[in-house]
Motif scaffolding. Structure first.
Motif, mmCIF file in Angstrom:
data_model
loop_
_atom_site.group_PDB
_atom_site.id
_atom_site.type_symbol
_atom_site.label_atom_id
_atom_site.label_comp_id
_atom_site.label_asym_id
_atom_site.label_seq_id
_atom_site.Cartn_x
_atom_site.Cartn_y
_atom_site.Cartn_z
ATOM 1 N N GLY A 268 0.799 -1.321 -0.018
ATOM 2 C CA GLY A 268 0.063 -0.204 -0.021
ATOM 3 C C GLY A 268 1.010 1.367 -0.055
ATOM 4 N N TYR A 269 2.266 0.952 0.340
ATOM 5 C CA TYR A 269 2.865 2.583 0.548
ATOM 6 C C TYR A 269 3.350 2.749 -1.145
ATOM 7 N N GLY A 270 3.100 2.124 -2.133
ATOM 8 C CA GLY A 270 3.446 2.670 -3.509
ATOM 9 C C GLY A 270 2.297 3.252 -4.200
ATOM 10 N N PHE A 271 1.277 3.608 -3.227
ATOM 11 C CA PHE A 271 0.041 4.171 -4.041
ATOM 12 C C PHE A 271 0.498 5.611 -4.348
ATOM 13 N N HIS A 272 -0.203 6.142 -5.527
ATOM 14 C CA HIS A 272 0.440 7.557 -5.641
ATOM 15 C C HIS A 272 -0.744 8.130 -6.825
ATOM 16 N N MET A 273 -0.857 9.432 -6.689
ATOM 17 C CA MET A 273 -1.833 9.965 -7.654
ATOM 18 C C MET A 273 -1.252 11.311 -8.739
ATOM 19 N N ASP A 274 -1.871 11.543 -9.634
ATOM 20 C CA ASP A 274 -1.428 12.375 -10.738
ATOM 21 C C ASP A 274 -2.421 13.387 -10.795
ATOM 22 N N PHE A 275 -1.855 14.717 -11.024
ATOM 23 C CA PHE A 275 -2.753 15.703 -11.795
ATOM 24 C C PHE A 275 -2.272 16.495 -12.847
ATOM 25 N N LEU A 276 -3.113 16.970 -13.886
ATOM 26 C CA LEU A 276 -3.026 17.537 -15.063
ATOM 27 C C LEU A 276 -4.041 18.773 -14.922
#
Length: 328
Positions: A268-276
């Motif tokens: 679960g530590y490798g979760f990530h999010m991106d925004f444009l």
């Protein structure tokens, strides 16, 4: 003050049980959204090609393998139904892993919920916040992390996983200690992640995706940004990703962690999010200058909020029929 004659539709705000404490302080507003598409695409880190793992994507309908501000402007609609925001947001999907089989975990209502926070922490707007530049992009989290490296802070800070069941187990990585996340009012497994809000004025660099942004030290306007990151301070984006894990009740013990992120991470530590960014130019800046404090209730802002009932139809760019995590 920017004004509009359009009527407003009010979005429901989750009760305190469902929303992290960080979401309840200062001036903020929220938007909820279903997924636009689920695909192996990441135009920030893997522009023009298939990404290494599957993402759940929300926002403007123009999302594709290669994105810039001009392309986002071709969006005909958005999953948020808010016509002034055709931005895209995406995060990896999650799977239930048992006996060598991976099952995609379905998303739960409200699926994806975005908070835009622009307060000082004392329920007043921070007038030193700036709107995002055109073509601005950023991410939060690290796909390669498998333990807490000290960058997360306490649970509920940059990254938080929570089982919204009877025990409300919470952790920075996947929590355990439950066999069901069903609740009397709201249930599900949810990831909450904050984006950094202090900018050094540089562009996004795929080789160093976090280098141009930093998390604030406190909520004291520009003074709260660390040295070297005082070019601008943006509204803080915090996003929740809700998963319906009810179909897996009873299939795992309280000591097990049966969840795997699409990048193969079982922690679960490798979760990530991106925004444009693709907010309508000057809209956010005019909102901040209006000195309004909505506290999540969009019926306070009928002078600027503009909705559409049209939602984009999901369409597949990458054939995902054989996609599944690669266990580590």
């Amino acid at each position: 003050m920017w004004t509009s004659s359009f009527n407003v539709r009010v979005l429901a705000v989750l009760p305190a049980l469902a929303a992290p404490a960080l979401a309840q302080h200062g001036a903020y507003f929220t938007m909820g959204s279903p997924a636009l598409v689920t695909e192996s695409l990441d135009p920030l880190l893997n522009p023009g090609t298939q990404s290494a793992h599957v993402h759940s994507v929300v926002g403007g309908s123009a999302f594709g393998p290669t994105m810039d501000f001009a392309l986002t402007q071709t969006s005909k609609c958005t999953t948020f139904g808010v016509t002034v925001d055709n931005s895209n947001y995406w995060m990896p999907t999650v799977y239930f892993h048992k006996n060598g089989k991976f099952t995609l975990v379905p998303e739960a209502s409200p699926k994806h919920k975005v908070y835009y926070k622009y307060g000082k922490g004392d329920n007043t707007p921070d007038l030193e916040r700036s709107e995002f530049p055109q073509n601005f992009r950023m991410m939060s989290g690290d796909s390669y992390l498998r333990s807490d490296d000290g960058s997360f802070g306490s649970a509920g800070n940059q990254l938080n996983w929570q089982c919204h069941g009877s025990g409300n187990q919470r952790a920075t990585g996947f929590p355990k200690g439950f066999t069901s996340c069903s609740g009397n009012y709201v249930g599900g497994l949810a990831a909450t992640m904050r984006f950094p809000s202090c900018w050094n004025g540089q562009d996004f660099n795929p080789a160093q995706p976090m280098a141009h942004m930093a998390f604030p030290i406190n909520q004291d306007g520009m003074a709260g940004c660390p040295e070297g990151f005082k070019k601008a301070r943006f509204p803080e984006i915090m996003m929740e990703y809700w998963l319906d894990v009810s179909q897996f009740d009873g299939q795992y013990s309280a000591d097990e962690v049966p969840w795997v992120i699409s990048n193969g991470d079982p922690t679960g530590y490798g979760f990530h999010m991106d925004f444009l960014n693709k907010w309508t130019h000057c809209f956010v800046q005019n909102l901040l200058a209006s000195n309004d404090s909505f506290h999540g209730r969009l019926n306070y802002c009928d002078h600027w909020w503009l909705f559409s009932s049209q939602f984009p139809a999901a369409r597949e760019i990458v054939d995902e029929r054989s996609s599944k995590p690669k266990p580590e």
